[in-house]
Design an enzyme around this catalytic site. Structure first.
Site, PDB file in Angstrom:
ATOM      1  N   GLY A  51      14.585   6.785  -5.523  1.00  0.00           N
ATOM      2  CA  GLY A  51      14.607   6.380  -6.922  1.00  0.00           C
ATOM      3  C   GLY A  51      13.865   7.451  -7.714  1.00  0.00           C
ATOM      4  N   ARG A  93      14.612  16.902  -2.655  1.00  0.00           N
ATOM      5  CA  ARG A  93      15.933  16.369  -3.039  1.00  0.00           C
ATOM      6  C   ARG A  93      16.288  17.007  -4.389  1.00  0.00           C
ATOM      7  NH1 ARG A  93      16.825  10.053  -2.842  1.00  0.00           N
ATOM      8  NH2 ARG A  93      19.012  10.686  -2.647  1.00  0.00           N
ATOM      9  N   GLN A 213      21.676   0.632  -1.070  1.00  0.00           N
ATOM     10  CA  GLN A 213      20.486   0.347  -1.882  1.00  0.00           C
ATOM     11  C   GLN A 213      20.660  -0.925  -2.711  1.00  0.00           C
ATOM     12  OE1 GLN A 213      21.915   3.325  -1.510  1.00  0.00           O
ATOM     13  NE2 GLN A 213      20.489   5.021  -1.715  1.00  0.00           N
ATOM     14  N   ASP A 254      19.374   9.464 -12.447  1.00  0.00           N
ATOM     15  CA  ASP A 254      18.621  10.485 -11.713  1.00  0.00           C
ATOM     16  C   ASP A 254      18.386  11.737 -12.546  1.00  0.00           C
ATOM     17  OD1 ASP A 254      19.824   8.742  -9.420  1.00  0.00           O
ATOM     18  OD2 ASP A 254      18.126   9.865  -8.613  1.00  0.00           O
ATOM     19  N   ASN A 264      23.881   9.515 -11.546  1.00  0.00           N
ATOM     20  CA  ASN A 264      23.258   8.355 -10.893  1.00  0.00           C
ATOM     21  C   ASN A 264      23.988   8.139  -9.562  1.00  0.00           C
ATOM     22  OD1 ASN A 264      21.302   6.170 -10.954  1.00  0.00           O
ATOM     23  ND2 ASN A 264      23.036   4.784 -11.165  1.00  0.00           N
TER      24      ASN A 264
END
Ligand code: MRU
Length: 374
Positions: A51, A93, A213, A254, A264
């Site tokens: 997240g 990431r 998720q 994101d 996202n």
């Protein structure tokens, strides 16, 4: 078993970072104690912590862990270490901008403060005392990032509730809740705010294959909070929307480009297309720290490609034939034209996003504040 509502997603213990291992949910609530950089990078890579805002808060604290682990014996050695960690942690990431942003902000703020002190005193730049001071500044900045995120989440929840005042059945994708932030979440914050106000709310949580998720994390934290949640297979949401079963869709982000295009969790675009076709609202909820003004449009956002193994396997079982290949992009980009509004801690932004985003960023960051946002 402790509950999502009282177990923080991440916490600084004094000499380590305690996180909920999200790979183990919902079967068991396992806490991980992260006290070295390799473990921090590993936790990010395998989504034990995930997240965008949570990655930022965690990445910033991981810098302190890195200093404690390496114990540099001079300021020069500490600076060298931080430049290495800037990449090792900040690039763990690529899509969630909060990770890179928080790591840069923390290092830059600590080094800038240290340089000011060095310039104003005759102190020995190579002393261990200076390293201790630098570490304290890193920790202060990292904790501030987490505290600011918690505050942003609360404001997003307040505004999200207002925007969704007329909506009862609301779809969401992936997990943009407590487990994804240092606070009560972004998209899910609106549900918490509605529930706290006694308004009816029924959440449709898309599974979010391949790592689930939505099914594992959103369903877990909402059920834990007593909110009505139904898990919906990813492929079923478009028809539910088309049949008029959904009042609105709200998701996290994101990375939001300067023109409003939003990256996202992969599958978000399908929700946006279905919402536009059905004429219902499609909302993005995110702190202003998720906006990357340096990226003009979504086509320039780097999309993380993950291991095909995540597609091939579920629950330890191979699902696909041995000869089949798999493609596994972790995110997609929803064009700004499909987004009804972006709900941020700096207000509800409406099209044209180029203007509303620039104005929101100018408000949260007056010129020359030097907080280091992209
Ligand atoms: O791969 P993940 O689980 O880190 O992806 C998370 C998402 O896509 C969230 O929607 C996003 O980070 C927003 S979290 C408030």
């Amino acid at each position: 078993m402790e509950t999502a509502a009282i177990t923080p997603t991440l916490r600084w213990t004094g000499d380590s970072i305690e996180i909920i291992d999200q790979t183990r949910l919902p079967a068991e609530l396992v806490l991980l104690d992260v006290r070295d950089v390799a473990s921090a990078v590993d936790a990010i890579g395998r989504l034990a912590i995930r997240g965008a805002p949570a990655l930022g808060a965690f990445g910033a604290l991981a810098l302190v862990v890195g200093v404690d682990e390496a114990q540099p014996d001079s300021l020069d050695a500490a600076r060298e270490l931080l430049e290495r960690l800037r990449h090792e942690i900040g690039d763990a990431r690529p899509t969630a901008v909060n990770l890179r942003w928080a790591v840069d902000r923390t290092i830059d703020a600590a080094l800038a403060a240290q340089e000011l002190i060095s310039a104003s005193t005759d102190s020995d730049n190579g002393s261990a005392g200076s390293v201790a001071e630098l570490r304290r500044r890193l920790l202060d900045e990292a904790l501030a990032i987490g505290a600011e995120d918690a505050k942003a989440c609360a404001e997003i929840g307040r505004l999200g509730r207002e925007v969704l005042a007329e909506a009862t059945v609301i779809a969401t994708h992936c997990n943009a809740g407590r487990l994804a932030t240092a606070g009560i979440g972004t998209a899910l914050a609106a549900f918490y705010a509605k529930a706290a106000a006694g308004e009816p709310v029924r959440v449709l949580a898309a599974e979010s294959r391949p790592l689930l998720q939505g099914a594992r994390l959103t369903a877990w934290e909402l059920a834990d909070a007593g909110i009505d949640v139904s898990v919906v297979p990813d492929g079923a949401m478009a028809s539910l929307i088309a049949e008029g079963e959904v009042d609105a869709v709200i998701v996290g982000a994101d990375r939001i480009a300067a023109n409003g295009d939003t990256a996202n969790k992969v599958g978000t675009l399908a929700h946006a297309l279905a919402a536009a076709d059905a004429g219902i609202g499609f909302y993005v909820a995110a702190p202003t720290t998720t906006i990357d003004a340096a990226v003009p449009s979504g086509s320039r956002i780097v999309i993380e490609q993950r291991s095909p193994d995540e597609v091939h396997h579920a629950g330890g079982q191979r699902l696909t034939p041995e000869d089949a290949k798999a493609v596994n992009p972790a995110f997609d980009v929803t064009p700004a034209r499909l987004i009804t509004a972006i709900i941020t801690d700096a207000g509800v932004l409406r099209p044209p996003y180029g203007e509303s985003i620039a104005q929101a960023l100018a408000e949260v960051e007056p010129a020359g504040s030097g907080t280091g946002r992209c």
